[in-house]
Enzyme design. Structure first.
Site, PDB file in Angstrom:
ATOM      1  N   GLY A 191       0.716  -1.102   0.179  1.00 32.94           N
ATOM      2  CA  GLY A 191       0.261  -0.157   0.041  1.00 32.94           C
ATOM      3  C   GLY A 191       0.978   1.077   0.241  1.00 32.94           C
ATOM      4  N   ASP A 193       2.929   4.530  -0.932  1.00 31.97           N
ATOM      5  CA  ASP A 193       2.821   5.288  -2.593  1.00 31.97           C
ATOM      6  C   ASP A 193       2.666   6.765  -2.595  1.00 31.97           C
ATOM      7  OD1 ASP A 193       0.352   6.635  -0.400  1.00 31.97           O
ATOM      8  OD2 ASP A 193      -1.720   5.764  -1.017  1.00 31.97           O
ATOM      9  N   ARG A 347      18.111   8.369 -13.101  1.00 33.22           N
ATOM     10  CA  ARG A 347      18.732   6.979 -12.994  1.00 33.22           C
ATOM     11  C   ARG A 347      18.496   6.036 -13.791  1.00 33.22           C
ATOM     12  NH1 ARG A 347      17.571   1.167 -12.003  1.00 33.22           N
ATOM     13  NH2 ARG A 347      19.468   0.922 -10.575  1.00 33.22           N
ATOM     14  N   ASP A 349      18.016   2.766 -15.825  1.00 37.24           N
ATOM     15  CA  ASP A 349      18.444   1.161 -15.279  1.00 37.24           C
ATOM     16  C   ASP A 349      19.481   0.656 -16.005  1.00 37.24           C
ATOM     17  OD1 ASP A 349      17.336  -0.979 -13.652  1.00 37.24           O
ATOM     18  OD2 ASP A 349      15.783  -1.996 -15.674  1.00 37.24           O
ATOM     19  N   GLU A 378      23.647   3.151 -14.314  1.00 36.43           N
ATOM     20  CA  GLU A 378      23.712   2.354 -13.193  1.00 36.43           C
ATOM     21  C   GLU A 378      24.341   0.746 -13.699  1.00 36.43           C
ATOM     22  OE1 GLU A 378      21.539  -2.057 -11.355  1.00 36.43           O
ATOM     23  OE2 GLU A 378      20.416  -1.065 -13.334  1.00 36.43           O
ATOM     24  N   HIS A 451      17.934  -2.075  -3.340  1.00 32.03           N
ATOM     25  CA  HIS A 451      16.825  -3.364  -4.130  1.00 32.03           C
ATOM     26  C   HIS A 451      17.243  -4.000  -4.330  1.00 32.03           C
ATOM     27  CE1 HIS A 451      17.278  -0.883  -7.774  1.00 32.03           C
ATOM     28  NE2 HIS A 451      16.970  -2.009  -8.273  1.00 32.03           N
ATOM     29  N   ASP A 452      18.551  -3.874  -5.087  1.00 30.99           N
ATOM     30  CA  ASP A 452      19.105  -4.949  -5.863  1.00 30.99           C
ATOM     31  C   ASP A 452      20.518  -5.921  -4.646  1.00 30.99           C
ATOM     32  OD1 ASP A 452      17.535  -5.689  -8.193  1.00 30.99           O
ATOM     33  OD2 ASP A 452      18.575  -3.221  -8.885  1.00 30.99           O
ATOM     34  N   ASP A 519      16.398  -9.815  -1.992  1.00 30.32           N
ATOM     35  CA  ASP A 519      15.220  -9.623  -3.242  1.00 30.32           C
ATOM     36  C   ASP A 519      14.391 -11.010  -2.772  1.00 30.32           C
ATOM     37  OD1 ASP A 519      13.244  -9.159  -4.517  1.00 30.32           O
ATOM     38  OD2 ASP A 519      14.395  -9.383  -6.389  1.00 30.32           O
ATOM     39  N   ARG A 523      13.924  -5.867   0.508  1.00 30.85           N
ATOM     40  CA  ARG A 523      12.429  -4.634   0.477  1.00 30.85           C
ATOM     41  C   ARG A 523      11.274  -4.639   1.173  1.00 30.85           C
ATOM     42  NH1 ARG A 523      12.621  -6.334  -5.829  1.00 30.85           N
ATOM     43  NH2 ARG A 523      14.519  -5.654  -6.734  1.00 30.85           N
TER      44      ARG A 523
END
Length: 624
Positions: A191, A193, A347, A349, A378, A451-452, A519, A523
């Site tokens: 949720g 946002d 950024r 990717d 990246e 996040h990676d 991952d 996260r």
């Protein structure tokens, strides 16, 4: 100063002195501007007495080789200076030195730990990058702290409604990790946002955040949004275009820029561009051979298609498609459209998989819409000499990227903080300073996790889970002792991250002690109301310190890399500020000699002439 020494039972003999990241030896530190004259000075012990010395320079593709004679003068203390003066055209070069009239090793190149070394043959050269600046680097990019937000997991306004077959989870639960019929669908949502992000802008400002980097926010099936369905639409679970514009406006009022994640190498198979799943009727490249998007993709005779890393849900965009180039980079294209709506840049990717024919147009479009727009790539390796699919990339030659994600420094800091390997960090810093142009070096995106990657706290203090499955990872958390020790190490790592050249980028929640393996466990949901307040206060203090100009624009020089200790100086002539940063990951006290009186910006303690660092100790000293 880097030297070559000969060791015997009686004495050490220094033969060579050379350090290209010291302006005494190379008048321009780092990459050099095209046609800019610069000098190189090599010092050789007079006992060697070569008849002549030459600097041999050759380019990356073997089409250029030139020997530059080095003139000789005395330097005193038993050494002679050998000096060459040169200028070069844009490109990537290598160089080493040749001594004539000697009977032993007559080549001088880069040896162990980047120190000069003598070679009989197979000399290891130094790198020399030459750039030609075309676009202005954003003046705002390195002035504060960047904060990366994975939108679904940062803050929920309570208004997100799941669509299709997506699953809404309770805030704080562990993300799903099990495959569904052999496919990872990433369809669980919590949720978070854009309205949630807006509500936390004062919190971000308290961390001295000056840039928000949002993971993808465009319409997509998954929670991570790297499978874009429609670049023209904000994902409904994250909000609307109006919400995005309001976020940018309110952030701007607080002195905060917003950067978007540009996923321009691939789309989702369910997108309106590809439409394998039939969500958009019979349209899309997969279902309609006459689709306007057909040449965006490379289809094979058997009906299969080129994908990103063989993920069938991520068909790869053909960068040579004129239609795709126009869609992304035209006057009304995606790149310019979202900058016009408030974004301060992109950024990019997997930028190493975007061909130059597309990348050049993306950069040009962004800079045309806003000359101060930031383009960050990246790249996981040294971006100055990256080869991808057999092609040497030229990200940093002045015509493409303003910055890259600084994974090399991340790895160097983590290795040093975990093991006390100061030489690993020193080698990494040498390469960054020597290989990168100053306009990139001062704008590097210094990360400790994303996040990676594994969360930095887990990476520093957790068990090694590289070779185990996600089922096992899901069951492991830090013990209380591991957590406490991890927080100590995280503070040490953050001190370095916040004070090196470039700017720090904090992955949401790292500042309050979030943990998790790779991952999807890295996260998780931000733990509002359950933060590690002591760690948060430390990050807030680092944010205040990072606002000093010496850390955004100051010169850098390494002071010590020995015995588990790493120390460096930052000096900003414009503001008259000098700072010394030192970290001890060794096992014994270390005495750092100081030329004057300094105050520790973390504790307020003053040091005169010397500073003794205990193991696990660190200081950020400002000259007073």
């Amino acid at each position: 100063m880097l030297v070559v020494t000969y060791c015997s039972k009686i004495k050490f003999m220094t033969y060579i002195k050379y350090n290209p990241i010291d302006p005494f030896f190379k008048s321009v530190v780092g990459a050099v501007a095209e046609d800019m004259p610069f000098g190189v000075r090599l010092q050789i012990n007079q006992i060697v007495n070569p008849s002549s010395v030459t600097m041999r320079v050759y380019d990356d593709n073997g089409s250029f080789t030139c020997d530059y004679p080095m003139y000789r003068d005395e330097s005193g203390n038993g050494f002679d200076n050998y000096v060459a003066e040169l200028s070069l055209k844009k490109g990537l070069y290598r160089y080493y030195f040749v001594m004539d009239g000697v009977t032993y090793e007559h080549f001088i190149g880069m040896g162990e730990n980047r120190r000069p070394s003598l070679f009989y043959d197979n000399v290891r050269p130094y790198q020399l990058s030459v750039y030609k600046k075309i676009y202005q680097t954003p003046t705002w990019l390195n002035k504060g702290v960047m904060y990366q937000i994975f939108v679904d997991r940062f803050c929920a306004s309570g208004k997100a409604v799941p669509n299709e077959d997506k699953i809404m989870r309770n805030w704080g639960e562990q993300p799903y990790f099990r495959d569904e019929d052999g496919v990872v669908l990433n369809r669980d949502f919590f949720g978070g946002d854009l309205e949630g992000v807006i509500s936390k802008l004062p919190y971000l400002r308290s961390l001295n955040v000056s840039t928000i980097y949002l993971n993808p926010i465009f319409k997509a099936y998954s929670n991570h949004k790297y499978d874009t369905e429609d670049y023209e639409t904000i994902d409904p679970m994250f909000g609307t275009q109006q919400d995005f514009e309001r976020l940018c406006a309110e952030a701007h009022n607080l002195g905060i820029h917003v950067i978007l994640d540009g996923v321009f190498n691939h789309v989702g198979s369910s997108s309106k561009y590809f439409n394998r799943e039939g969500k958009y009727g019979n349209e899309g490249a997969y279902r309609d051979p006459k689709s306007p998007y057909r040449d965006w993709f490379n289809f094979r005779p058997d009906g299969s298609y080129e994908c990103w890393w063989n993920f069938r849900t991520l068909p790869r965009i053909n960068a040579r498609s004129k239609s795709a180039q126009k869609y992304f980079t035209d006057k009304n294209g995606i790149v310019r459209r979202w900058i016009a709506r408030g974004a301060s840049g992109w950024r990019l990717d997997v930028v190493d998989e975007i061909d130059d024919c597309m990348l050049d147009k993306i950069v040009a479009a962004a800079k045309k819409e806003n000359p101060q727009a930031a383009i960050i790539g990246e790249v996981w390796e040294d971006a100055s000499n990256k080869i991808d699919y057999g092609v040497r990339r030229h990200y940093l030659d002045g015509s493409q990227l303003d910055s890259v994600m600084n994974y090399p420094l991340m790895n160097g800091i983590i290795d040093f903080v975990r093991s006390g390997n100061e030489q690993s960090l020193s080698r990494t810093v040498f390469d960054l300073v020597n290989n990168y142009p100053p306009f990139v070096r001062n704008n590097l995106m210094n990360i400790l996790g994303t996040h990676d990657t594994v969360r930095i706290l887990t990476n520093l203090a957790g068990k090694n889970m590289d070779n185990v499955g996600k089922e096992a990872m899901s069951l492991v958390k830090l013990t209380d002792d591991e957590y406490r020790h991890g927080c100590k190490m995280l503070k040490t790592a953050a001190v370095l991250q916040y004070t090196f050249f470039g700017f720090p980028c904090v992955y949401y929640g790292d500042e309050v002690g979030m943990e998790g393996y790779k991952d999807p466990f890295c996260r998780g949901c931000y733990p509002w109301g359950k933060e590690n307040k002591l760690l948060l206060d430390f990050y807030r203090r680092l944010g205040e310190i990072r606002s000093l100009p010496v850390f955004s624009d100051g010169d850098f020089s390494e002071l010590a890399a020995e015995k588990g200790v790493y120390a460096f100086r930052r000096n900003d002539a414009a503001s008259g500020t000098e700072a010394v940063v030192a970290v001890n990951r060794g096992s014994v006290d270390y005495e750092l000699t100081l030329p004057d009186t300094y105050r520790d910006l973390l504790t307020g303690r003053e040091y005169k002439d010397r500073c003794v660092l205990s193991p696990m100790g660190y200081v950020i000293l400002r000259r007073i």
